[in-house]
Write an enzyme that holds these catalytic residues in place. Structure first.
Site, PDB file in Angstrom:
ATOM      1  N   SER A  42      21.043  24.791   8.775  1.00 15.48           N
ATOM      2  CA  SER A  42      20.052  24.037   8.003  1.00 15.48           C
ATOM      3  C   SER A  42      19.230  25.037   7.190  1.00 15.48           C
ATOM      4  O   SER A  42      19.499  26.242   7.232  1.00 15.48           O
ATOM      5  CB  SER A  42      19.160  23.231   8.940  1.00 15.48           C
ATOM      6  OG  SER A  42      18.299  24.109   9.626  1.00 15.48           O
ATOM      7  N   LYS A  43      18.254  24.493   6.515  1.00 16.74           N
ATOM      8  CA  LYS A  43      17.401  25.305   5.640  1.00 16.74           C
ATOM      9  C   LYS A  43      16.827  26.525   6.357  1.00 16.74           C
ATOM     10  O   LYS A  43      16.678  27.581   5.766  1.00 16.74           O
ATOM     11  CB  LYS A  43      16.229  24.463   5.153  1.00 16.74           C
ATOM     12  CG  LYS A  43      16.559  23.611   3.972  1.00 16.74           C
ATOM     13  CD  LYS A  43      15.260  23.204   3.299  1.00 16.74           C
ATOM     14  CE  LYS A  43      15.439  22.255   2.147  1.00 16.74           C
ATOM     15  NZ  LYS A  43      16.658  22.426   1.383  1.00 16.74           N
TER      16      LYS A  43
END
Ligand code: GLU
Length: 322
Positions: free
Chosen positions: A254-255
Site C-alpha cells: 500500500s501507500k
C-alpha cells in the site's frame, strides 16, 4: 483421433478501487503470459460491484497502466467483444437469472443474521458447529412461519448452502489442495448487492473462461466457486494462484510502502521494462531482474517456477530499478 482442445480463454479481473500497484500488476502480467503462451484469448473484466469503493477513474487508470506495461487484451470494456458487457455493474440480469436457478434447485436459504453474528460464528471453536458446518447459521433450519416473523424485522441476505463434502482441486501453482469445509456464503447481501463469489462464477461461465490466474488471497475462494459451478451445471476452469506482494513489514502493499503504484513509478521516470523484469524475476520466471517486455517472456512461461510464497519487497527495492 485426439480430441481437439477447447480454445484457451483467460481473464484479468481487477476491482477498480485503487491504482495498479506492483502486486496486482504481477497478477496481470502472469495471467497475460499464461494465456498468450497458449495462443489463447485474453479478457479484461472490471469487478466493480462494490459501488462505494470502485470509481470509473480507477478503471481508466488501470487500463492506462496495463497498456503502459505492454499488456493487451482481445475483449474488454474498452475494446468490446461478444461476451460483454465486461463491467460487472452492468451484468445484473445474469446474476439475477443465476440466483433464480439456484433458488429453484434448492441451493439457497434466507439468512437473517447480523454481520456481527456471522463473524462470531466464523470464529467460533468447533464445539459450536451446527450440523457439521462451522459456518452455517441456524437460518437454514427456520420453519416458513419463523422466517415470516424474522422477515418483519430484517431483510434477509441469500446464502448458498455448501455441500457437506471435502473439495479437492489441483492448482497450477499451489499444487493439490483440499478444503474439508469451506462454509456457506452470501450470494446476495441484504442490501441487494451481489456477492463476489457468485458474480465471478456467473461471469466465468458466460465468458467461456477456461483458465483463471489470480492472486493467492483467492485460493480459499476456489472451493466455494467450484461448488457454484457444480450447482449451476457448468464445467469449472483450471485455476492457478500467483504470489502476493508484501512490504517489509509483512503487510499487503500500500501507500505506506512508498511508490508502489505504477503511475507513480512512471511519473518518476522508471521504464516499464524495468517493472516487467522486476516482476518476472521476483515471481521466479527469470534468474535476474533484467529489463524486458511482456512479449519477451512468452517463451519463459513455466508455471512450475512461480513462487508460492509471498514476495517481500525489501525497503531499498527502488535501487534495483535505477
Ligand atoms: N476482482 C478480484 C480482485 O481484484 C479478482 C477476482 C478473480 O480473479 O477471481 O481481487
Amino acid at each position: 483421433m485426439p480430441t481437439p482442445k477447447a480454445p484457451v480463454r483467460g481473464r484479468f479481473a481487477p476491482t477498480p478501487s485503487g491504482r495498479l500497484h506492483l502486486g496486482n500488476a504481477s497478477t496481470a502480467l502472469l495471467a497475460w503470459l499464461q494465456i498468450r503462451s497458449a495462443g489463447g484469448t485474453m479478457l479484461l473484466r472490471m469487478e466493480d460491484l462494490d459501488r462505494a469503493r470502485c470509481k470509473p477513474a480507477y478503471s481508466a487508470s488501470l487500463i492506462e497502466d496495463m497498456h503502459w506495461l505492454g499488456l493487451d487484451w482481445d475483449e474488454g470494456p474498452d475494446v468490446g467483444g461478444e461476451y460483454g458487457p465486461y463491467v460487472q455493474s452492468e451484468r445484473g440480469a445474469f446474476y439475477r437469472e443465476a440466483i433464480l436457478r439456484l433458488q429453484r434447485d434448492g441451493w439457497l436459504y434466507s439468512c437473517y443474521c447480523s454481520r456481527a453474528e456471522l463473524l462470531l460464528m466464523a470464529n467460533a471453536p468447533h464445539g459450536l458447529e451446527q450440523e457439521g458446518n462451522p459456518r452455517r447459521c441456524g437460518c437454514l433450519y427456520l420453519s416458513p412461519e419463523e422466517q415470516e416473523t424474522r422477515a418483519e424485522e430484517k431483510t434477509p441476505s441469500l446464502h448458498f448452502a455448501m455441500p457437506d463434502r471435502e473439495i479437492f482441486f489441483a492448482d497450477g501453482v499451489a499444487g493439490a489442495r483440499s478444503f474439508p469445509s469451506a462454509g456457506d456464503f452470501a450470494v446476495q447481501r441484504a442490501d441487494g448487492i451481489i456477492g463476489y463469489q457468485l458474480a465471478v462464477v456467473v461471469d466465468d461461465i458466460a465468458m467461456g473462461v477456461t483458465d483463471v490466474f489470480r492472486g493467492w488471497d483467492l485460493l480459499d475462494s476456489t472451493p466455494r466457486q467450484l461448488a457454484l459451478f457444480d450447482a449451476l451445471g457448468a464445467e469449472p476452469p483450471r485455476y492457478a494462484h500467483g504470489p502476493l506482494w508484501l512490504g517489509e513489514d509483512g503487510k499487503r502493499l500500500s501507500k505506506r510502502h512508498g511508490s508502489v503504484a505504477l503511475s507513480e513509478l512512471r511519473e518518476q521516470g522508471v521504464a516499464s521494462e524495468r517493472i516487467v523484469g522486476l516482476i518476472a524475476w521476483a515471481t521466479g520466471l527469470i534468474p535476474e531482474p533484467e529489463p524486458c517486455k511482456p512479449q519477451d517472456l512468452i517463451g519463459q512461461w513455466t508455471p512450475g517456477r512461480i513462487a508460492q510464497e509471498a514476495i517481500v519487497l525489501p525497503g531499498n527495492w527502488m535501487d534495483r530499478l535505477r
